[in-house]
Design an enzyme around this catalytic site. Sequence first.
Site, short mmCIF file in Angstrom:
data_model
loop_
_atom_site.label_atom_id
_atom_site.label_comp_id
_atom_site.label_asym_id
_atom_site.label_seq_id
_atom_site.Cartn_x
_atom_site.Cartn_y
_atom_site.Cartn_z
N TYR A 171 -18.15 17.16 -12.12
CA TYR A 171 -18.40 15.94 -12.32
C TYR A 171 -19.51 15.58 -10.89
CZ TYR A 171 -17.98 10.77 -11.95
OH TYR A 171 -18.13 9.61 -12.16
N ARG A 179 0.81 -1.28 -0.04
CA ARG A 179 -0.12 -0.10 0.14
C ARG A 179 0.87 1.20 -0.03
NH1 ARG A 179 -1.44 1.69 4.65
NH2 ARG A 179 -2.03 -0.37 5.48
N ASP A 184 -9.46 19.44 -11.86
CA ASP A 184 -9.67 18.07 -12.45
C ASP A 184 -9.45 18.40 -13.96
OD1 ASP A 184 -10.81 16.02 -13.76
OD2 ASP A 184 -12.33 15.79 -11.94
N LYS A 234 -10.50 7.67 -17.77
CA LYS A 234 -10.68 8.29 -19.15
C LYS A 234 -9.71 8.21 -20.34
CE LYS A 234 -14.40 8.71 -16.57
NZ LYS A 234 -14.76 9.55 -15.70
C1 LIG Z 1 -15.18 9.80 -14.33
C2 LIG Z 1 -14.71 11.48 -13.69
C3 LIG Z 1 -14.31 11.41 -12.48
C4 LIG Z 1 -14.31 10.09 -11.67
O1 LIG Z 1 -13.37 9.20 -11.79
P1 LIG Z 1 -13.51 7.71 -11.45
O2 LIG Z 1 -12.36 7.06 -12.47
O3 LIG Z 1 -14.77 7.28 -12.21
O4 LIG Z 1 -13.58 7.34 -10.07
C5 LIG Z 1 -13.93 12.56 -11.86
N1 LIG Z 1 -13.73 13.69 -12.57
C6 LIG Z 1 -14.35 13.72 -14.18
C7 LIG Z 1 -14.19 15.04 -14.73
C8 LIG Z 1 -14.77 12.47 -14.43
O5 LIG Z 1 -15.12 12.32 -15.87
#
Ligand SMILES: *Cc1c(COP(=O)(O)O)cnc(C)c1O
Length: 380
Positions: A99, A47, A171, A196
């Site tokens: 999000y 971890r 983000d 993504k």
């Molecule tokens: C999908 C997404 C998240 C969350 O990510 P996960 O990998 O699904 O936990 C956060 N911010 C944005 C802009 C996203 O598209």
Amino acid sequence: MVRIETQLVHESSPPDPLTGSVVPPIYPTSTYRQEGLGKHKGWEYGRTGNPTRAVLERAMATLEGGTHGFAFASGMAAIDTAFHMLKKGDHVVAAEETYGGTRRILDHAYSTLGVNVSYVPGHETHAWAEEVTRETRLFFLESPSNPLLHLTDLKAVAKVAHEHKILVGVDNTFASPYLQRPLELGADFVIHSATKYLGGHSDLIAGVLATNRAAVAERIGFLQNAIGGVCSPWDAWLVLRGLKTLHLRMQATCRNARTLADFLEDHRKVERVHYPGLKSHPQHGLARRQMRLPGGMLSFEYRGTPRDVRRMLRTVGSVTLAESLGSVETLLSHPWTMTHASIPEPARLRLGIKPNLVRISTGIEHVEDLEADLGRLLRG
Ligand SMILES: *Cc1c(COP(=O)(O)O)cnc(C)c1O
């Protein structure tokens, strides 16, 4: 200075010091042998640290122009770890169009722990300044935003934050470091859902955080180990494989998105297209300054009743109806009932998320096939 295309290929594959393997090995281990008490090779527990994960963490630090990287089990685990820098009584200003999971954790986890949250239209710089109180510790935002593709002037908002010693977290999931590097524009840390574009193939869930601030790095390092939402070595390896082609995938997806945006803007069943690459986008100029290319995400308003929209939305040929984004295949989604359903209806409408809004994550298929399939859907 090595360019990002070269970094993407080589930072994801530093030569393995043991064997010379050109691809980093996967170390599926929970622990490491110690020759004597405290006598080890720098690795103690899985971890706390894993060599495969460490390759991804170093790569992400470099790609975002930071000094430290951290890899997590999901984008939300990265965001949660970052929000753990806050304490009771602290105030966060967040972009209202963000999000859904980010709003959920702020409203239903952090608020109940005594963190105060205000939401602002992220693309209005003055709105951030107006919300600042003596307790404000963090600005958190996305640019481009989801699903209306508004942009935030990152440099201007970071300037406001730093006048008040407030941290800025961005983000960067929608842009990826190939299109936009928030740390260079003043952000203090960047997070990604690596699920993504970074992974890029709809085959994993992971998250990352990168920073160039020593104090943030120290705290996040502590919290990552303390909370434990770490990226597995298997997923870290898959993200590393995805990174090698990030630039090629982004170029292809941006080219296709641009063509689809023009196609949709001219289509009689489309009322309005939201895409930063279009001249009609209110922040087209900012997109050109802040991003290398305007991205692979777009949304449009369908000319029809909510029932028409529901009938129209389905999987046809190369266009798949699904949650998520940032992969090689084109995905269609309906923010009203899918990604943004958890936001109360009046708030959704106020944000401009209407029942006839459709979001497209453009893939890398041949654009004429995409046009043909979208055309079939639009005709109803
Ligand atoms: C999908 C997404 C998240 C969350 O990510 P996960 O990998 O699904 O936990 C956060 N911010 C944005 C802009 C996203 O598209």
